[in-house]
Design a protein around this motif. Sequence first.
Motif, PDB file in Angstrom:
ATOM      1  N   ILE A 141      39.524  53.325  25.504  1.00  0.00           N
ATOM      2  CA  ILE A 141      40.579  52.324  25.282  1.00  0.00           C
ATOM      3  C   ILE A 141      40.009  50.924  25.447  1.00  0.00           C
ATOM      4  N   ASP A 142      39.193  50.725  26.458  1.00  0.00           N
ATOM      5  CA  ASP A 142      38.598  49.404  26.708  1.00  0.00           C
ATOM      6  C   ASP A 142      37.664  48.985  25.575  1.00  0.00           C
ATOM      7  N   GLU A 143      36.984  49.951  24.954  1.00  0.00           N
ATOM      8  CA  GLU A 143      36.124  49.627  23.811  1.00  0.00           C
ATOM      9  C   GLU A 143      36.947  49.120  22.639  1.00  0.00           C
ATOM     10  N   LYS A 144      38.113  49.729  22.441  1.00  0.00           N
ATOM     11  CA  LYS A 144      38.957  49.342  21.309  1.00  0.00           C
ATOM     12  C   LYS A 144      39.637  47.997  21.536  1.00  0.00           C
ATOM     13  N   MET A 145      40.243  47.831  22.733  1.00  0.00           N
ATOM     14  CA  MET A 145      40.977  46.591  22.995  1.00  0.00           C
ATOM     15  C   MET A 145      41.050  46.351  24.504  1.00  0.00           C
ATOM     16  N   GLN A 146      40.764  45.132  24.894  1.00  0.00           N
ATOM     17  CA  GLN A 146      40.825  44.742  26.299  1.00  0.00           C
ATOM     18  C   GLN A 146      42.273  44.469  26.691  1.00  0.00           C
ATOM     19  N   GLY A 147      42.569  44.588  27.991  1.00  0.00           N
ATOM     20  CA  GLY A 147      43.871  44.177  28.492  1.00  0.00           C
ATOM     21  C   GLY A 147      44.774  45.313  28.928  1.00  0.00           C
ATOM     22  N   PHE A 148      44.455  46.547  28.587  1.00  0.00           N
ATOM     23  CA  PHE A 148      45.309  47.656  28.987  1.00  0.00           C
ATOM     24  C   PHE A 148      44.897  48.230  30.340  1.00  0.00           C
ATOM     25  N   ILE A 149      43.612  48.226  30.637  1.00  0.00           N
ATOM     26  CA  ILE A 149      43.121  48.795  31.889  1.00  0.00           C
ATOM     27  C   ILE A 149      43.206  47.723  32.972  1.00  0.00           C
ATOM     28  N   ILE A 150      43.938  48.042  34.049  1.00  0.00           N
ATOM     29  CA  ILE A 150      44.136  47.063  35.123  1.00  0.00           C
ATOM     30  C   ILE A 150      43.154  47.302  36.263  1.00  0.00           C
ATOM     31  N   ILE A 151      43.088  48.530  36.758  1.00  0.00           N
ATOM     32  CA  ILE A 151      42.221  48.859  37.886  1.00  0.00           C
ATOM     33  C   ILE A 151      41.217  49.919  37.451  1.00  0.00           C
ATOM     34  N   ASN A 152      39.939  49.600  37.615  1.00  0.00           N
ATOM     35  CA  ASN A 152      38.872  50.550  37.333  1.00  0.00           C
ATOM     36  C   ASN A 152      37.872  50.439  38.468  1.00  0.00           C
ATOM     37  N   ASN A 153      37.977  51.343  39.436  1.00  0.00           N
ATOM     38  CA  ASN A 153      37.103  51.294  40.607  1.00  0.00           C
ATOM     39  C   ASN A 153      35.729  51.882  40.334  1.00  0.00           C
ATOM     40  N   ALA A 154      35.491  52.417  39.162  1.00  0.00           N
ATOM     41  CA  ALA A 154      34.168  52.948  38.821  1.00  0.00           C
ATOM     42  C   ALA A 154      33.164  51.806  38.772  1.00  0.00           C
ATOM     43  N   ASN A 155      33.584  50.623  38.334  1.00  0.00           N
ATOM     44  CA  ASN A 155      32.693  49.467  38.288  1.00  0.00           C
ATOM     45  C   ASN A 155      32.355  48.983  39.686  1.00  0.00           C
ATOM     46  N   ALA A 156      33.284  49.119  40.606  1.00  0.00           N
ATOM     47  CA  ALA A 156      33.049  48.650  41.969  1.00  0.00           C
ATOM     48  C   ALA A 156      32.026  49.529  42.684  1.00  0.00           C
ATOM     49  N   GLN A 157      31.938  50.810  42.307  1.00  0.00           N
ATOM     50  CA  GLN A 157      30.995  51.722  42.955  1.00  0.00           C
ATOM     51  C   GLN A 157      29.551  51.369  42.622  1.00  0.00           C
ATOM     52  N   SER A 158      29.327  50.796  41.455  1.00  0.00           N
ATOM     53  CA  SER A 158      27.965  50.490  41.042  1.00  0.00           C
ATOM     54  C   SER A 158      27.397  49.261  41.751  1.00  0.00           C
ATOM     55  N   ASN A 159      28.274  48.421  42.294  1.00  0.00           N
ATOM     56  CA  ASN A 159      27.816  47.220  42.991  1.00  0.00           C
ATOM     57  C   ASN A 159      27.388  47.595  44.411  1.00  0.00           C
ATOM     58  N   GLU A 160      26.117  47.705  44.611  1.00  0.00           N
ATOM     59  CA  GLU A 160      25.584  48.031  45.932  1.00  0.00           C
ATOM     60  C   GLU A 160      25.485  46.754  46.761  1.00  0.00           C
ATOM     61  N   GLN A 161      25.929  46.851  48.003  1.00  0.00           N
ATOM     62  CA  GLN A 161      25.834  45.689  48.879  1.00  0.00           C
ATOM     63  C   GLN A 161      24.443  45.647  49.491  1.00  0.00           C
ATOM     64  N   THR A 162      23.896  44.456  49.538  1.00  0.00           N
ATOM     65  CA  THR A 162      22.595  44.292  50.174  1.00  0.00           C
ATOM     66  C   THR A 162      22.839  43.978  51.644  1.00  0.00           C
ATOM     67  N   THR A 163      22.109  44.653  52.482  1.00  0.00           N
ATOM     68  CA  THR A 163      22.278  44.444  53.918  1.00  0.00           C
ATOM     69  C   THR A 163      21.090  43.665  54.457  1.00  0.00           C
ATOM     70  N   ASP A 164      21.396  42.837  55.404  1.00  0.00           N
ATOM     71  CA  ASP A 164      20.359  42.050  56.058  1.00  0.00           C
ATOM     72  C   ASP A 164      19.656  42.953  57.079  1.00  0.00           C
ATOM     73  N   GLU A 165      18.338  42.901  57.127  1.00  0.00           N
ATOM     74  CA  GLU A 165      17.578  43.773  58.018  1.00  0.00           C
ATOM     75  C   GLU A 165      17.827  43.437  59.486  1.00  0.00           C
ATOM     76  N   GLU A 166      18.223  42.218  59.782  1.00  0.00           N
ATOM     77  CA  GLU A 166      18.459  41.825  61.164  1.00  0.00           C
ATOM     78  C   GLU A 166      19.919  41.983  61.582  1.00  0.00           C
ATOM     79  N   ASP A 167      20.756  42.495  60.695  1.00  0.00           N
ATOM     80  CA  ASP A 167      22.177  42.655  60.989  1.00  0.00           C
ATOM     81  C   ASP A 167      22.366  43.806  61.977  1.00  0.00           C
ATOM     82  N   PRO A 168      22.933  43.521  63.172  1.00  0.00           N
ATOM     83  CA  PRO A 168      23.095  44.590  64.171  1.00  0.00           C
ATOM     84  C   PRO A 168      24.157  45.615  63.764  1.00  0.00           C
ATOM     85  N   TYR A 169      25.043  45.257  62.852  1.00  0.00           N
ATOM     86  CA  TYR A 169      26.103  46.176  62.438  1.00  0.00           C
ATOM     87  C   TYR A 169      25.821  46.835  61.093  1.00  0.00           C
ATOM     88  N   ALA A 170      24.574  46.794  60.646  1.00  0.00           N
ATOM     89  CA  ALA A 170      24.212  47.354  59.344  1.00  0.00           C
ATOM     90  C   ALA A 170      24.436  48.867  59.303  1.00  0.00           C
TER      91      ALA A 170
END
Length: 180
Positions: A141-170
């Motif tokens: 659907i998104d390939e055909k026309m934008q605007g119908f899909i509101i929430i797609n958490n599949a894209n959020a899974q691909s964004n890996e957070q970078t952690t600081d090596e000195e972070d005590p709560y890593a």
Amino acid sequence: MVKNALQAQLLKAGLVDNKKAKKLSKQAQHEQRTGQSNEAELKAKIEQDKQGKIAKDQALNMEKQRLLDEKALKASIIQMIGQHKIKDTDGEVIYQFIDANKIKKIYINQQIYNALVSGSLVIAKENDGYAYLPKALAERIDEKMQGFIIINNANAQSNEQTTDEEDPYAAYVIPDDLMW
């Protein structure tokens, strides 16, 4: 030698003389000759206006056709959403998301909630409500026309957070789906 009756009357009345009458007749002949050349220019202008009108009409027809195609595409997408949406989603679990700069709250069952958070389901706009669709259909659907899909958490899974090596709560991972 006067060619028309009006000139003869003007001569008899003494309002014009022979020179003036000849001059007026030559002027009339000249206008008649140049009028013929003006006809060619006039014909060229008419043809140019015709071509411009044809081009304008073609542009309007193309715009109308584009609008009809867009309307047909929207109708087919709405039909796809209606056919493939997941039914029986009512539950007690609250899922909140943003739609048009407003926070929306829906009540769904735990299975749908888990699928939304993991990214295997997405939320799509359906007329005045929302529909839950599989990820593969949402991508089509998104390939055909934008605007119908509101929430797609599949894209959020691909964004890996970078952690600081000195972070005590890593070592402590904060989940995205906390329930307060």
